[in-house]
Design a protein around this motif. Sequence first.
Motif, PDB file in Angstrom:
ATOM      1  N   ASP A  32       0.828  -1.206   0.000  1.00 34.35           N
ATOM      2  CA  ASP A  32       0.000   0.000   0.000  1.00 34.35           C
ATOM      3  C   ASP A  32       0.864   1.259   0.000  1.00 34.35           C
ATOM      4  O   ASP A  32       0.361   2.370   0.166  1.00 34.35           O
ATOM      5  CB  ASP A  32      -0.959   0.014   1.198  1.00 34.35           C
ATOM      6  CG  ASP A  32      -0.240  -0.082   2.538  1.00 34.35           C
ATOM      7  OD1 ASP A  32       1.012  -0.054   2.560  1.00 34.35           O
ATOM      8  OD2 ASP A  32      -0.932  -0.179   3.569  1.00 34.35           O
ATOM      9  N   ASP A  33       2.175   1.083  -0.201  1.00 32.01           N
ATOM     10  CA  ASP A  33       3.106   2.198  -0.261  1.00 32.01           C
ATOM     11  C   ASP A  33       3.491   2.440  -1.723  1.00 32.01           C
ATOM     12  O   ASP A  33       4.232   1.650  -2.318  1.00 32.01           O
ATOM     13  CB  ASP A  33       4.364   1.886   0.555  1.00 32.01           C
ATOM     14  CG  ASP A  33       5.354   3.045   0.590  1.00 32.01           C
ATOM     15  OD1 ASP A  33       5.170   4.009  -0.179  1.00 32.01           O
ATOM     16  OD2 ASP A  33       6.318   2.957   1.362  1.00 32.01           O
ATOM     17  N   PRO A  34       3.002   3.524  -2.322  1.00 36.50           N
ATOM     18  CA  PRO A  34       3.291   3.741  -3.748  1.00 36.50           C
ATOM     19  C   PRO A  34       4.773   3.922  -4.047  1.00 36.50           C
ATOM     20  O   PRO A  34       5.211   3.685  -5.176  1.00 36.50           O
ATOM     21  CB  PRO A  34       2.497   5.012  -4.077  1.00 36.50           C
ATOM     22  CG  PRO A  34       2.256   5.679  -2.767  1.00 36.50           C
ATOM     23  CD  PRO A  34       2.152   4.580  -1.757  1.00 36.50           C
ATOM     24  N   GLU A  35       5.558   4.315  -3.041  1.00 37.24           N
ATOM     25  CA  GLU A  35       6.992   4.504  -3.272  1.00 37.24           C
ATOM     26  C   GLU A  35       7.741   3.180  -3.328  1.00 37.24           C
ATOM     27  O   GLU A  35       8.864   3.122  -3.835  1.00 37.24           O
ATOM     28  CB  GLU A  35       7.580   5.392  -2.159  1.00 37.24           C
ATOM     29  CG  GLU A  35       6.986   6.795  -2.112  1.00 37.24           C
ATOM     30  CD  GLU A  35       7.168   7.541  -3.435  1.00 37.24           C
ATOM     31  OE1 GLU A  35       8.234   7.360  -4.068  1.00 37.24           O
ATOM     32  OE2 GLU A  35       6.261   8.301  -3.830  1.00 37.24           O
ATOM     33  N   ARG A  36       7.155   2.120  -2.795  1.00 36.54           N
ATOM     34  CA  ARG A  36       7.796   0.801  -2.812  1.00 36.54           C
ATOM     35  C   ARG A  36       7.332  -0.055  -3.994  1.00 36.54           C
ATOM     36  O   ARG A  36       7.869  -1.124  -4.231  1.00 36.54           O
ATOM     37  CB  ARG A  36       7.503   0.058  -1.506  1.00 36.54           C
ATOM     38  CG  ARG A  36       8.164   0.685  -0.284  1.00 36.54           C
ATOM     39  CD  ARG A  36       7.835  -0.115   0.967  1.00 36.54           C
ATOM     40  NE  ARG A  36       8.492   0.437   2.139  1.00 36.54           N
ATOM     41  CZ  ARG A  36       9.721   0.148   2.541  1.00 36.54           C
ATOM     42  NH1 ARG A  36      10.444  -0.713   1.840  1.00 36.54           N
ATOM     43  NH2 ARG A  36      10.241   0.707   3.607  1.00 36.54           N
ATOM     44  N   ALA A  37       6.312   0.411  -4.699  1.00 38.34           N
ATOM     45  CA  ALA A  37       5.727  -0.384  -5.774  1.00 38.34           C
ATOM     46  C   ALA A  37       6.590  -0.372  -7.023  1.00 38.34           C
ATOM     47  O   ALA A  37       7.302   0.596  -7.301  1.00 38.34           O
ATOM     48  CB  ALA A  37       4.337   0.145  -6.111  1.00 38.34           C
ATOM     49  N   GLY A  38       6.519  -1.471  -7.774  1.00 37.38           N
ATOM     50  CA  GLY A  38       7.175  -1.544  -9.073  1.00 37.38           C
ATOM     51  C   GLY A  38       6.182  -1.702 -10.205  1.00 37.38           C
ATOM     52  O   GLY A  38       6.538  -1.615 -11.373  1.00 37.38           O
ATOM     53  N   ILE A  39       4.909  -1.967  -9.863  1.00 37.63           N
ATOM     54  CA  ILE A  39       3.819  -2.127 -10.825  1.00 37.63           C
ATOM     55  C   ILE A  39       2.570  -1.497 -10.202  1.00 37.63           C
ATOM     56  O   ILE A  39       2.393  -1.546  -8.979  1.00 37.63           O
ATOM     57  CB  ILE A  39       3.482  -3.605 -11.109  1.00 37.63           C
ATOM     58  CG1 ILE A  39       4.713  -4.440 -11.419  1.00 37.63           C
ATOM     59  CG2 ILE A  39       2.453  -3.752 -12.223  1.00 37.63           C
ATOM     60  CD1 ILE A  39       4.401  -5.931 -11.471  1.00 37.63           C
ATOM     61  N   VAL A  40       1.688  -0.981 -11.033  1.00 40.19           N
ATOM     62  CA  VAL A  40       0.376  -0.523 -10.591  1.00 40.19           C
ATOM     63  C   VAL A  40      -0.684  -1.350 -11.304  1.00 40.19           C
ATOM     64  O   VAL A  40      -0.603  -1.549 -12.527  1.00 40.19           O
ATOM     65  CB  VAL A  40       0.159   0.973 -10.894  1.00 40.19           C
ATOM     66  CG1 VAL A  40      -1.217   1.431 -10.411  1.00 40.19           C
ATOM     67  CG2 VAL A  40       1.261   1.822 -10.268  1.00 40.19           C
ATOM     68  N   VAL A  41      -1.657  -1.845 -10.550  1.00 40.81           N
ATOM     69  CA  VAL A  41      -2.754  -2.635 -11.118  1.00 40.81           C
ATOM     70  C   VAL A  41      -4.078  -2.009 -10.694  1.00 40.81           C
ATOM     71  O   VAL A  41      -4.284  -1.723  -9.512  1.00 40.81           O
ATOM     72  CB  VAL A  41      -2.695  -4.106 -10.657  1.00 40.81           C
ATOM     73  CG1 VAL A  41      -3.928  -4.876 -11.155  1.00 40.81           C
ATOM     74  CG2 VAL A  41      -1.431  -4.780 -11.161  1.00 40.81           C
ATOM     75  N   GLY A  42      -4.964  -1.808 -11.660  1.00 39.83           N
ATOM     76  CA  GLY A  42      -6.298  -1.294 -11.384  1.00 39.83           C
ATOM     77  C   GLY A  42      -7.359  -2.325 -11.727  1.00 39.83           C
ATOM     78  O   GLY A  42      -7.233  -3.059 -12.712  1.00 39.83           O
ATOM     79  N   SER A  43      -8.396  -2.376 -10.893  1.00 37.75           N
ATOM     80  CA  SER A  43      -9.453  -3.364 -11.078  1.00 37.75           C
ATOM     81  C   SER A  43     -10.693  -2.884 -10.339  1.00 37.75           C
ATOM     82  O   SER A  43     -10.690  -1.822  -9.697  1.00 37.75           O
ATOM     83  CB  SER A  43      -8.995  -4.725 -10.544  1.00 37.75           C
ATOM     84  OG  SER A  43      -9.953  -5.724 -10.811  1.00 37.75           O
ATOM     85  N   PRO A  92       1.237   9.089  -7.187  1.00 34.23           N
ATOM     86  CA  PRO A  92       2.708   9.106  -7.197  1.00 34.23           C
ATOM     87  C   PRO A  92       3.314   7.869  -7.845  1.00 34.23           C
ATOM     88  O   PRO A  92       4.380   7.951  -8.476  1.00 34.23           O
ATOM     89  CB  PRO A  92       3.078   9.199  -5.711  1.00 34.23           C
ATOM     90  CG  PRO A  92       1.865   8.797  -4.958  1.00 34.23           C
ATOM     91  CD  PRO A  92       0.704   9.181  -5.810  1.00 34.23           C
ATOM     92  N   ALA A  93       2.654   6.717  -7.720  1.00 36.35           N
ATOM     93  CA  ALA A  93       3.171   5.509  -8.371  1.00 36.35           C
ATOM     94  C   ALA A  93       3.093   5.654  -9.893  1.00 36.35           C
ATOM     95  O   ALA A  93       4.045   5.329 -10.620  1.00 36.35           O
ATOM     96  CB  ALA A  93       2.388   4.289  -7.910  1.00 36.35           C
ATOM     97  N   LEU A  94       1.987   6.160 -10.390  1.00 38.75           N
ATOM     98  CA  LEU A  94       1.823   6.316 -11.826  1.00 38.75           C
ATOM     99  C   LEU A  94       2.692   7.439 -12.377  1.00 38.75           C
ATOM    100  O   LEU A  94       3.144   7.384 -13.527  1.00 38.75           O
ATOM    101  CB  LEU A  94       0.340   6.573 -12.153  1.00 38.75           C
ATOM    102  CG  LEU A  94      -0.576   5.362 -11.921  1.00 38.75           C
ATOM    103  CD1 LEU A  94      -2.039   5.780 -11.966  1.00 38.75           C
ATOM    104  CD2 LEU A  94      -0.307   4.270 -12.943  1.00 38.75           C
ATOM    105  N   GLU A  95       2.939   8.461 -11.562  1.00 38.16           N
ATOM    106  CA  GLU A  95       3.820   9.545 -12.002  1.00 38.16           C
ATOM    107  C   GLU A  95       5.277   9.097 -12.134  1.00 38.16           C
ATOM    108  O   GLU A  95       6.073   9.742 -12.818  1.00 38.16           O
ATOM    109  CB  GLU A  95       3.724  10.723 -11.033  1.00 38.16           C
ATOM    110  CG  GLU A  95       2.431  11.515 -11.175  1.00 38.16           C
ATOM    111  CD  GLU A  95       2.350  12.688 -10.218  1.00 38.16           C
ATOM    112  OE1 GLU A  95       3.065  12.655  -9.184  1.00 38.16           O
ATOM    113  OE2 GLU A  95       1.575  13.617 -10.488  1.00 38.16           O
ATOM    114  N   ARG A  96       5.621   7.976 -11.485  1.00 45.03           N
ATOM    115  CA  ARG A  96       6.964   7.413 -11.630  1.00 45.03           C
ATOM    116  C   ARG A  96       7.081   6.589 -12.911  1.00 45.03           C
ATOM    117  O   ARG A  96       8.107   5.968 -13.152  1.00 45.03           O
ATOM    118  CB  ARG A  96       7.292   6.538 -10.413  1.00 45.03           C
ATOM    119  CG  ARG A  96       7.497   7.345  -9.137  1.00 45.03           C
ATOM    120  CD  ARG A  96       7.531   6.438  -7.904  1.00 45.03           C
ATOM    121  NE  ARG A  96       8.461   5.324  -8.086  1.00 45.03           N
ATOM    122  CZ  ARG A  96       8.278   4.117  -7.550  1.00 45.03           C
ATOM    123  NH1 ARG A  96       7.184   3.856  -6.828  1.00 45.03           N
ATOM    124  NH2 ARG A  96       9.174   3.177  -7.731  1.00 45.03           N
TER     125      ARG A  96
END
Length: 260
Positions: free
Chosen positions: A109-120, A135-139
């Motif tokens: 749940d930390d966007p700074e630690r994510a390497g992928i974003v998934v929407g559903s 912020p995850a998508l802006e990266r």
Amino acid sequence: MTTRAAIVDVDGTIVRSEELIPGAVEGLRAIEERGLSRLLFSNNPTRAGDHYVERLAAHGLEIDPADVLTSGTVTAAHLAEHHPGTAVYLVGEDRLERLLEEAGLRVTDDPERAGIVVGSIDRDLSYDTLAGAIPALERDLPFYGTDPDTTIPGSGGPVPGSGAILAAMAAVAGREPDAVLGKPSAIAAEAALETLGTDPAETVVVGDRLDTDVALGEAAGIQTALVLTGITDRDDLAESDVEPDYVLESLGEIERVLEE
């Protein structure tokens, strides 16, 4: 070429909510009696094969969980293959989170630690969860959707589906998903054909949606049959650029396809 396999949608084709659709049993029996391989394929991103085994068993239908794909299982398998061990920022439901984790992925749940974003689909979508995706998508992380269905059937009529959530994510981030993995994507078609072990020309896809079931077949070179027991009616068909090879009143008329 002789038809050797059938990809069959579930909701709107076999069942409607918890009700068995007239003709569904006869259609499935005709497929079985012809000796065709059969794959059920749902764009439900929150379920796996065992759910459909139980759901259809209530109607006396025996299904092998290995003969079921969903947009959730296709998403989990694709991400596990192409992004092994990568942390996922998920805008989605707990059941999808479990499918991802069972495939060896980590959900954060930390966007700074994510390497992928998934929407559903997320029936408990919060403002904070949507804001966290920005912020995850802006990266410029890889951005995937499970399925494009903007609405799905509800007890009182259509309700928002994954496509509505993806539209919100795309709007706040200013970018579209890199890929949407359920029907009608090429990834979904490849997963279905690989599971069945057949070529497109030997396969038929049957479903009630022009934009997912029929579009999948049209793009992949699979013959298509639209059933009028779900979301699509003849008025929708007349206004659409997507043209099925066959139009059936129900799955019970599948013999028309198999005889040719």
